[in-house]
Every structure is written in structure tokens, then in C-alpha cells.
Design a protein around this motif. Structure first.
Motif, PDB file in Angstrom:
ATOM      1  N   ARG A   1      32.451 -12.899  42.872  1.00  8.57           N
ATOM      2  CA  ARG A   1      31.695 -11.674  43.185  1.00  8.57           C
ATOM      3  C   ARG A   1      31.340 -11.286  41.560  1.00  8.57           C
ATOM      4  N   GLU A   2      30.136 -10.146  41.699  1.00  9.37           N
ATOM      5  CA  GLU A   2      29.945  -9.697  40.551  1.00  9.37           C
ATOM      6  C   GLU A   2      29.484  -8.345  40.847  1.00  9.37           C
ATOM      7  N   ASN A   3      29.476  -7.369  40.014  1.00  4.79           N
ATOM      8  CA  ASN A   3      29.447  -5.944  40.432  1.00  4.79           C
ATOM      9  C   ASN A   3      27.738  -6.014  40.657  1.00  4.79           C
ATOM     10  N   SER A   4      27.166  -5.127  41.418  1.00  9.33           N
ATOM     11  CA  SER A   4      25.917  -4.822  41.770  1.00  9.33           C
ATOM     12  C   SER A   4      25.261  -3.967  40.565  1.00  9.33           C
ATOM     13  N   SER A   5      24.252  -4.468  40.001  1.00  9.83           N
ATOM     14  CA  SER A   5      23.619  -3.528  38.803  1.00  9.83           C
ATOM     15  C   SER A   5      23.228  -2.135  39.459  1.00  9.83           C
ATOM     16  N   GLU A   6      22.903  -2.206  40.676  1.00  8.51           N
ATOM     17  CA  GLU A   6      22.360  -0.740  41.284  1.00  8.51           C
ATOM     18  C   GLU A   6      23.593   0.208  41.633  1.00  8.51           C
ATOM     19  N   ASP A   7      24.672  -0.400  41.975  1.00  8.56           N
ATOM     20  CA  ASP A   7      25.692   0.318  42.377  1.00  8.56           C
ATOM     21  C   ASP A   7      27.150  -0.277  42.190  1.00  8.56           C
ATOM     22  N   ALA A   8      27.795   0.193  41.090  1.00 11.17           N
ATOM     23  CA  ALA A   8      29.101  -0.571  40.430  1.00 11.17           C
ATOM     24  C   ALA A   8      29.962  -0.787  41.736  1.00 11.17           C
ATOM     25  N   ARG A   9      30.060   0.035  42.545  1.00 13.58           N
ATOM     26  CA  ARG A   9      31.098   0.060  43.863  1.00 13.58           C
ATOM     27  C   ARG A   9      30.716  -1.105  45.036  1.00 13.58           C
ATOM     28  N   VAL A  10      29.652  -1.768  44.658  1.00 11.39           N
ATOM     29  CA  VAL A  10      29.215  -2.966  45.413  1.00 11.39           C
ATOM     30  C   VAL A  10      29.426  -4.260  44.714  1.00 11.39           C
ATOM     31  N   PHE A  11      29.869  -5.329  45.442  1.00  5.66           N
ATOM     32  CA  PHE A  11      30.047  -6.608  44.993  1.00  5.66           C
ATOM     33  C   PHE A  11      29.229  -7.340  45.459  1.00  5.66           C
ATOM     34  N   LEU A  12      28.607  -8.052  44.810  1.00  2.68           N
ATOM     35  CA  LEU A  12      27.689  -9.332  45.173  1.00  2.68           C
ATOM     36  C   LEU A  12      28.140 -10.531  45.135  1.00  2.68           C
ATOM     37  N   LEU A  13      28.120 -11.446  46.307  1.00  2.00           N
ATOM     38  CA  LEU A  13      28.967 -12.732  46.618  1.00  2.00           C
ATOM     39  C   LEU A  13      28.190 -13.673  46.591  1.00  2.00           C
ATOM     40  N   SER A  14      28.496 -14.649  45.934  1.00  2.00           N
ATOM     41  CA  SER A  14      27.972 -16.089  45.780  1.00  2.00           C
ATOM     42  C   SER A  14      28.865 -17.302  45.761  1.00  2.00           C
ATOM     43  N   THR A  15      28.212 -18.261  46.117  1.00  2.00           N
ATOM     44  CA  THR A  15      29.068 -19.471  46.270  1.00  2.00           C
ATOM     45  C   THR A  15      29.440 -20.112  45.067  1.00  2.00           C
TER      46      THR A  15
END
Length: 162
Positions: free
Chosen positions: A85-99
């Protein structure tokens, strides 16, 4: 073929649910043994792999899992090194998930296993019956996710009106 188990209810949704749950329960330990993950974990892994950058909220909505279960599955997948997971550049409260590469590999193993187990599951059906079943399920799936279906339900008379 085992026939002593019969459906306790004739309703279609009940029968579909029982068939799915029985197959999942029977296969879950095999998936755990072969991939290190359970079926529901692999479903989430597949969803993330299909949509890199997806969020927790999107996974919870798509799977229909409770938020606490979704959170536990995501934590497991991160801990197992299957997703990151990495923090969204648009909203630090949101994590972006990838494999991760390991996650992609586990997904492929799970896919091959799923293909083999599905052959066993559908063994009692002829190829013509399988085509018919797949066509029927596709039509029902399109129907229950349609606006027409929601409208039909909304127009269903209330108990007091009957």
C-alpha cells in the motif's frame, strides 16, 4: 455421487447459496495448502491485481465483506507480502493497494488450482449443460445488477397492500 444431502428449501437463492458455500468450504483447505491463502483472501488479491491503485473502500464495496473482515484480509495480504500500500497523493488518509510480484505469482497458482477444482465441481454436467448454466447465470447476473431489477423490487407491493 453423494445424494443423501438434499436441499431443505426449494428457493432458488437458497439453493445457489448452498451450492456455492459447500464448494467453497470443500475447496478452502486445498487453496490454503497450495497457496498459503484462503479463498476469500485470494478474491481480494485478485481484485487488487485487476485494479492496481484500488482502495480499501472499493474492495469492501466490491466484495460485500464487512469492513472489519476486509481490513483483516488486507492486513494479512500485506503481512504475507502479497500486496503493498502507498498513500494517495490526493488524500493522505487513503491507501492505494497494489499486488507485489509474489502476489502475482500466488494469483497464478490459485488460478490454475481454481481451474482444476472447477472441473471436478462441474463433473456431473455435460458440456451442453455447462454452456446452458453459464448462459443462465450470465443473464441472472445482468438482471440482478440492473436498474430494471431494482425498479421491479421497488414496485413490489408492501405486505399491508396484499
Amino acid at each position: 455421487m453423494q445424494t443423501e444431502k438434499t436441499f431443505k428449501n426449494e428457493r432458488l437463492t437458497y439453493r445457489l447459496n448452498i451450492v456455492a458455500q459447500e464448494a467453497i468450504q470443500a475447496n478452502d483447505e486445498i487453496f490454503l495448502r497450495e497457496t498459503g491463502s484462503r479463498i476469500r483472501d485470494l478474491r481480494v488479491l485478485r481484485l487488487i491485481d485487476d485494479r492496481p491503485g484500488t482502495t480499501f473502500a472499493e474492495i469492501a464495496k466490491t466484495t460485500g465483506f464487512e469492513r472489519s473482515l476486509t481490513s483483516r484480509i488486507i492486513q494479512y495480504l500485506i503481512g504475507a507480502g502479497l500486496i503493498e500500500r502507498e498513500n494517495s497523493s490526493e488524500d493522505a488518509r487513503v491507501f492505494l493497494l497494489s499486488t507485489t510480484p509474489k502476489g502475482k505469482e500466488v494469483r497464478q497458482v490459485a488460478r490454475r488450482l481454481s481451474d482444476r477444482l472447477e472441473v471436478i465441481l462441474t463433473d456431473p454436467l455435460s458440456s451442453q449443460e455447462m454452456r446452458a448454466l453459464n448462459e443462465i447465470l450470465a443473464r441472472l447476473g445482468a438482471w440482478v445488477t440492473s436498474e430494471d431489477y431494482r425498479n421491479a423490487l421497488a414496485n413490489e407491493p408492501k405486505k399491508d397492500a396484499i
